[in-house]
Design an enzyme around this catalytic site. Structure first.
Site, mmCIF file in Angstrom:
data_model
loop_
_atom_site.group_PDB
_atom_site.id
_atom_site.type_symbol
_atom_site.label_atom_id
_atom_site.label_comp_id
_atom_site.label_asym_id
_atom_site.label_seq_id
_atom_site.Cartn_x
_atom_site.Cartn_y
_atom_site.Cartn_z
ATOM 1 N N LEU A 192 0.814 -1.215 0.000
ATOM 2 C CA LEU A 192 0.000 0.000 0.000
ATOM 3 C C LEU A 192 0.850 1.268 0.000
ATOM 4 C CD1 LEU A 192 -2.900 -1.021 2.424
ATOM 5 C CD2 LEU A 192 -2.834 -1.087 -0.083
ATOM 6 N N ARG A 193 2.178 1.119 0.186
ATOM 7 C CA ARG A 193 3.179 2.184 0.010
ATOM 8 C C ARG A 193 3.140 3.290 1.065
ATOM 9 N NH1 ARG A 193 6.216 -1.125 -2.776
ATOM 10 N NH2 ARG A 193 5.774 -1.262 -5.007
ATOM 11 N N HIS A 202 10.563 -13.842 1.716
ATOM 12 C CA HIS A 202 10.870 -13.503 0.325
ATOM 13 C C HIS A 202 12.120 -14.308 -0.035
ATOM 14 C CE1 HIS A 202 11.488 -10.476 -3.052
ATOM 15 N NE2 HIS A 202 12.674 -11.070 -2.981
ATOM 16 N N ASN A 226 9.689 -9.053 -9.316
ATOM 17 C CA ASN A 226 10.493 -9.866 -8.396
ATOM 18 C C ASN A 226 9.572 -10.768 -7.587
ATOM 19 O OD1 ASN A 226 12.134 -10.878 -6.367
ATOM 20 N ND2 ASN A 226 12.979 -8.920 -5.759
ATOM 21 N N ASP A 272 0.619 -9.705 -4.515
ATOM 22 C CA ASP A 272 1.869 -8.945 -4.529
ATOM 23 C C ASP A 272 1.655 -7.634 -5.290
ATOM 24 O OD1 ASP A 272 4.464 -8.153 -4.101
ATOM 25 O OD2 ASP A 272 5.384 -9.578 -5.480
#
Length: 428
Positions: A59-60, A177, A276, A303
């Site tokens: 959501l930054r 990750h 990525n 993602d």
């Protein structure tokens, strides 16, 4: 809130039934339910699912509001049929303290379009050297249960072991990750025939697979839960399958784009395909679909990775990695899994609602479509066919790999605890 009668919907793809919403709950499910005093939604030919849950959303906010905000991101989520999203920790500042996760949690409450559960960072500043305040984030108002350095790998085995031990005390999970950094230095795309022909730095499958193999063994040793983010290779599937056969408490996710797109698209040098982990081969795509169908891969997670125009509209090497995905996820899953016969709609509900809610412990979400349950629901028109037009996205960013591509299905309605957030495809 007024009563709402959803009339003639195929609940989980089954026989048409009526669903009555009264306030924040489902009041009844059956045929011929009374519509007295209720607003009626005619749902003939449409599929009714429990509200979707995304365990992997960027959501930054705070820090990159030029890409997305909690408000715009949750509006995108509601447009895609989501009622709950888990917000990744790679913000600015990083969500590695109780203060930052509580800020994200509060912004989600204020947005009103879907529930937002912050994910806490595993390490301070995502630097991989020192554990973040895992306990404080869990005990905060946000009640964090999922921790991840997503965007970076927790590559130090000792740090990963300590994190698994720490979250075990309160039933949390570490979402990894999986990317061995030394094996991906300078990597630009999947390592293989196409990377060799294009002269781009290769990103080998073993960089993902080696970390997954290590982490499932660590989880077994500690007796803790580990979740594998955006699994992308056939080899990773086999490692997770083996781990599950041993009874290791591992879960895994796949993104919609890894179910559909391949590294052949990179031949265009269009940075919209830079992501990525990278797009892999057709063999990997088929293995991922089969693994999602047989339950080796537990869930679909978007993602959702928004970027402003200038970060993607540039030369390949300089472009940011990532794609938006909240508003197209269900359509891609219908195209790759349902229309191919690999999943039923009930299977979609398991992988896009029930299972992610269980893994992340999203209270009130991922519940059956039955009387007495919270009215978190998604209505989809599966017969719809249309080209993806990012100009109509609710997200602040437009970096979709599907622009101009025809995809099936359209979310027409979303309800969050009985309140319509999307009606006839329009946000409320």
């Amino acid at each position: 809130m007024s009563k709402i009668l959803i009339r003639g919907a195929q609940v989980l793809g089954g026989e048409p039934q009526d669903v009555l919403i009264d306030g924040s709950e489902i009041a009844g499910v059956g045929q011929g339910l009374s519509a007295e005093g209720a607003d009626v939604v005619e749902a003939d030919g449409k599929i009714l699912l429990p509200g979707l849950v995304d365990l992997h959303t960027h959501l930054r906010e705070p820090g990159r509001e030029d890409s997305e905000t909690v408000l715009t991101g949750t509006r995108a989520a509601a447009s895609g049929g989501y009622t709950s999203v888990f917000a990744m920790a790679n913000t600015f500042p990083v969500a590695d303290t109780a203060g930052v996760v509580e800020q994200v949690y509060r912004l989600g409450k204020e947005s009103g379009y879907c529930d937002v559960q912050p994910i806490g960072a595993v390490t301070v500043g995502l630097e991989g050297r020192k554990l973040a305040e895992l306990g404080a984030m869990h005990e905060s108002a946000a009640g964090v249960t999922v921790f991840s350095d997503d965007g970076k790998c927790v590559d130090d085995a000792v740090i990963m072991r300590r994190a698994l031990e720490y979250v075990k005390a309160f039933g949390g999970v570490v979402a990894q990750h999986a990317q061995e950094p030394r094996l991906t230095e300078g990597a630009q795309m999947n390592e293989g025939v196409v990377s060799a022909e294009l002269g781009l730095g290769g990103w080998p499958a073993v960089a993902e697979e080696s970390i997954i193999a290590r982490d499932v063994l660590l989880a077994e040793h500690v007796g803790s839960r580990v979740h594998i983010c955006h699994l992308s290779t056939a080899g990773s599937v086999e490692i997770v399958r083996w781990a599950k056969s041993r009874g290791i408490d591992v879960t895994a996710e796949v993104t919609p784009h890894h179910l559909l797109l391949t590294d052949e698209l990179v031949r265009s040098y269009n940075p919209v395909y830079k992501v990525n982990p990278p797009l892999r081969t057709e063999r990997d795509v088929m293995a991922l679909r089969e693994a999602l169908a047989d339950g080796t891969i537990d869930i679909v997670a978007t993602d959702h990775a928004p970027h402003p125009h200038e970060d993607k509209d540039c030369e390949w090497a300089a472009a940011a990695m990532g794609m938006v995905g909240l508003e197209t996820a269900l359509s891609v899953v219908q195209h790759t899994m349902v229309d191919t016969g690999l999943l039923t709609w009930e299977g979609v509900a398991e992988r896009m609602s029930w299972a992610p809610a269980r893994i992340g412990r999203a209270a009130g979400h991922g519940r059956p479509v039955s009387a007495g349950e919270p009215a978190n629901l998604t209505l989809l028109d599966p017969a719809y066919r249309g080209s993806v037009d990012p100009a109509g996205f609710a997200s602040r960013s437009r970096n979709t790999p599907y622009e101009g591509r025809e995809l099936p299905g359209r979310v027409t309605h979303t309800w969050l605890r009985g309140r319509a957030t999307l009606v006839d495809g329009k946000l409320q």
